[in-house]
Design an enzyme around this catalytic site. Sequence first.
Site, PDB file in Angstrom:
ATOM      1  N   GLN A  77      -4.818  -1.012   9.804  1.00 58.09           N
ATOM      2  CA  GLN A  77      -4.669  -2.228   8.912  1.00 58.09           C
ATOM      3  C   GLN A  77      -5.025  -3.457  10.330  1.00 58.09           C
ATOM      4  OE1 GLN A  77      -4.054  -3.071   5.862  1.00 58.09           O
ATOM      5  NE2 GLN A  77      -4.248  -5.253   6.170  1.00 58.09           N
ATOM      6  N   ASP A  79     -10.615   3.482   4.356  1.00 60.62           N
ATOM      7  CA  ASP A  79     -11.064   2.030   4.229  1.00 60.62           C
ATOM      8  C   ASP A  79     -12.605   2.187   4.727  1.00 60.62           C
ATOM      9  OD1 ASP A  79      -9.078  -0.195   4.145  1.00 60.62           O
ATOM     10  OD2 ASP A  79      -8.770   0.213   6.058  1.00 60.62           O
ATOM     11  N   LYS A 122       1.104  -1.155   0.291  1.00 58.70           N
ATOM     12  CA  LYS A 122      -0.335  -0.221   0.623  1.00 58.70           C
ATOM     13  C   LYS A 122       0.868   0.814   0.223  1.00 58.70           C
ATOM     14  CE  LYS A 122      -4.068  -2.166   2.466  1.00 58.70           C
ATOM     15  NZ  LYS A 122      -4.198  -2.541   3.554  1.00 58.70           N
TER      16      LYS A 122
END
Length: 295
Positions: free
Chosen positions: A99, A122, A55
């Site tokens: 994460q 997200d 990422k």
Amino acid sequence: MTEAVVIDGKALALELRQGVGRAAAGLKADHGVIPGLAVVLVGEDEASRIYVRSKGKSAEEAGLRSFHHGLPEDTAEEDLLALVHDLNGAPDVNGILVQLPLPPGISPSAVIGAIDPAKDVDGFHVVNAGRLATGGPGALVPCTPQGCLMLLKHHLGTLSGLNALVIGRSNIVGKPLAALLLGEHCTVTVAHSRTRDLPAVSARADILVAATGRARMVKGDWIKPGATVIDVGINRVPDGDRTRLVGDVDFGSAVKVAGAITPVPGGVGPMTIACLLRNTLIAAARQHGLEDPEI
Ligand code: NAD
């Protein structure tokens, strides 16, 4: 019998990342804004470390700033919340990604709930989930479902009136994807582990999305001939003395029946990261009072 078109997620993701790169360059040239993505990793989970690294690298390749925050496995929830609070207030951070999964002892909903919804790239915060569910503007949409939708529209064009089946009802894939497909005027069915006679339900689907985490669960003879199949699953299975990745769809039998299908790897996975970069760019533009960039 003709085989299904294999939808190339890698190629579409590359196009999207290049589009983000162009838009990021424009944002910098016209407004002096460089979008920044902060990625927080707690613990040493190997798969998570690989995701986080990729990422960060993809963000930098697209001309975004990336900030990595690695915390030890035994981090206390209050320390993680304090970091999130700092990142909420950091002007050069436009997107925050924590994460998942988090180590036991840290509540994912407390952490996600602490992220400023405007920086929630997200799209997991209840404010963004609520905006998506109510079809309102301004949602940051979860990356994997957004990637699935882009793959579907790329292949099919309009989705209006099609029967769409989403197998899996998680908050990160199944539910937001169902909302997106409703927004495209599909007739949506959401199936899950208690669904009865899944093969019969599958047989009516013009679009079938599998997001269950069950290796090769969806068989070719469940699929309506000509249907478009999107395989979200990432499952590691033994292969001789090594392992390999397979999806939730039994690709070998499905490719003989479907009209189009995404491979694993190389389908949904690359789109997820590209959509994360897109969300970071959109978040940065909105935080500076600018229109959403066209990408
Ligand atoms: P999850 O475990 O949170 O949810 C799985 C869902 O599948 C549940 O709703 C459950 O009811 C349903 N399910 C399980 N067994 C079933 C069965 N036998 N029949 C019907 N439904 C069943 O998983 P998730 O986080 O939504 O992820 C799903 C899969 O997608 C996993 O393989 C995950 O690794 C993968 N994934 C991929 C990406 C990507 O970028 N490609 C991103 C997120 C998740």
